[in-house]
Design a protein around this motif. Structure first.
Motif, mmCIF file in Angstrom:
data_model
loop_
_atom_site.group_PDB
_atom_site.id
_atom_site.type_symbol
_atom_site.label_atom_id
_atom_site.label_comp_id
_atom_site.label_asym_id
_atom_site.label_seq_id
_atom_site.Cartn_x
_atom_site.Cartn_y
_atom_site.Cartn_z
ATOM 1 N N PRO A 1 -5.353 3.537 -4.928
ATOM 2 C CA PRO A 1 -6.364 2.940 -4.048
ATOM 3 C C PRO A 1 -7.569 2.400 -4.809
ATOM 4 C CG PRO A 1 -6.355 5.342 -3.855
ATOM 5 C CD PRO A 1 -5.153 4.969 -4.650
ATOM 6 N N THR B 1 -12.804 5.612 -2.384
ATOM 7 C CA THR B 1 -11.348 5.476 -2.517
ATOM 8 C C THR B 1 -10.637 6.802 -2.255
ATOM 9 O OG1 THR B 1 -11.480 5.917 -4.893
ATOM 10 C CG2 THR B 1 -11.547 3.599 -4.202
ATOM 11 N N LEU C 1 0.826 -1.212 0.000
ATOM 12 C CA LEU C 1 0.000 0.000 0.000
ATOM 13 C C LEU C 1 0.861 1.262 0.000
ATOM 14 C CD1 LEU C 1 -2.861 -0.892 2.534
ATOM 15 C CD2 LEU C 1 -2.895 -1.065 0.046
ATOM 16 N N ASN D 1 -8.179 2.208 3.248
ATOM 17 C CA ASN D 1 -8.372 1.578 1.939
ATOM 18 C C ASN D 1 -9.670 0.775 1.979
ATOM 19 O OD1 ASN D 1 -6.448 0.819 -0.637
ATOM 20 N ND2 ASN D 1 -7.969 -0.768 -0.227
ATOM 21 N N PHE E 1 -8.201 7.453 0.989
ATOM 22 C CA PHE E 1 -6.936 6.727 1.160
ATOM 23 C C PHE E 1 -5.803 7.683 1.524
ATOM 24 C CE2 PHE E 1 -2.911 5.134 -0.522
ATOM 25 C CZ PHE E 1 -2.859 3.862 0.043
#
Length: 357
Positions: free
Chosen positions: A125, A341, A118, A159, A344
């Motif tokens: 994301p 998203t 990540l 996430n 993120f």
């Protein structure tokens, strides 16, 4: 297939270990007359540890709604006889039969790997699906906690995550899931195949009882976590008559949407399921498999995208119609909004330069 004694495989789905399709040799137990007769112990669950090089898998199938997934475990102690993931155990040199249920693999260090992936500059994301192959909340999760650690990382990075499970152990993580749900970062799909506790025990021996899974839907929903009732799989001539009752029970428990998948029997799953039918439901085995073949173009399984999960033919069309009417009647036909998203963010590490703004 070498059938294991019933007492030794009590609480398991498969009756034995069919040959691994990648191996040229087959092994069968044989008595040479020299051994002293003795009662062998029940089959125990063994857990090996794997240290993978990466944890996020990328998927290219056009008929599944996600591109990224994580599977914390290989194999599944739930022992569902119909599980389409059984053939994946052959890649490990194991049988998709009892080995799939008893020789499990936990992915150690999954959380650290996920954090690294990540944090990579190229990561963009998107929703990560968990539980799409084997169940992240199967019994060994209580001790191993791989899923819990993965979920903590996803929460720290904000996430989005979509979880699929039959395990009520997910209630342990409500404290993590509820804040994610408030931000539009999580949804749960909880699978219930039948409301018949006896059938459930025979077909999915180490899965919590149907009534217990309905309680889990209630508790997740009460915490503000959106839950989709997943009727998976629908088994023709065995559970299909319960479709409307399952949808009604899910709606009453607080589910906000529903979906279904027809029985899929890829590779070694077909003979395992046929063998299970012969043992538990010999009076209707031919009828069940006849309907399965009708759904899949005359074969035990048709892997064609777009039809493998819904089937084809008049019976499949009737099932779709019944599902549509029932979900509309109980308010479960709505399309859920996409998970977010835009929230993120990579948490700062010790020594990172902090922003002034």
């Amino acid at each position: 297939m070498d059938i294991l004694e019933q007492e030794r495989r009590r609480g398991r789905g498969a009756r034995g270990n069919p040959a691994n399709r990648f191996e040229a040799a087959r092994r069968e137990r044989a008595w040479d007359g020299w051994d002293i007769a003795e009662d062998l112990p029940p089959l125990r669950t063994e857990v090996a540890v794997e240290r993978p090089r990466s944890i996020i898998a990328r998927n290219a199938s056009p008929d599944i709604p996600f591109d990224l997934s994580i599977n914390p475990y290989r194999g599944c102690e739930h022992g569902c006889i119909y599980c389409f993931a059984r053939p994946s155990h052959a890649w490990l040199g194991h049988s998709p039969g009892l080995d799939f249920e008893t020789k499990l693999v936990a992915k150690a260090g999954a959380a650290e790997l996920l954090e690294r992936e990540l944090s990579a500059p190229g990561y963009r994301p998107q929703v990560i699906a968990i539980g799409t192959n084997t169940d992240p909340y199967q019994p060994i999760e209580k001790e191993r906690r791989v899923m819990r650690e993965v979920l903590e990382v996803l929460a720290a990075y904000r996430n989005p995550v979509a979880i699929t499970t039959k395990g009520t152990l997910i209630e342990r993580d409500i404290e993590l899931l509820a804040p994610l749900a408030e931000q539009g970062l999580v949804r749960v799909g909880l699978s219930i195949t039948t409301l018949d506790a006896g059938l459930s025990r025979a077909m999915e021996p180490r899965v919590p009882a149907p009534a217990r899974r309905l309680t889990a839907i209630r508790r997740l929903s009460a915490a503000g976590i959106p839950v989709r009732l997943m009727i998976a799989p629908v088994v023709p001539a065995l559970t299909d008559h319960e479709l409307e009752a399952l949808i009604a029970a899910g709606a009453e428990a607080g589910a906000v949407a529903a979906s279904y998948i027809v029985l899929r029997l890829p590779l070694e799953v077909a003979p395992l399921f046929r063998d299970w039918l012969t043992e538990h439901y010999p009076d209707r085995a031919a009828r069940v498999m006849g309907r399965v073949q009708e759904l899949h173009g005359g074969k035990d399984y048709e892997a064609e995208w777009g039809r493998r999960m819904t089937g084809q033919g008049p019976w499949a069309a009737l099932l779709r119609h019944r599902f549509t009417l029932a979900t509309e009647r109980h308010g479960l036909s709505r399309k859920l909004p996409p998970l977010r998203t835009d929230l993120f963010a990579r948490p700062p590490k010790p020594g990172d330069q902090l922003s002034l703004f």
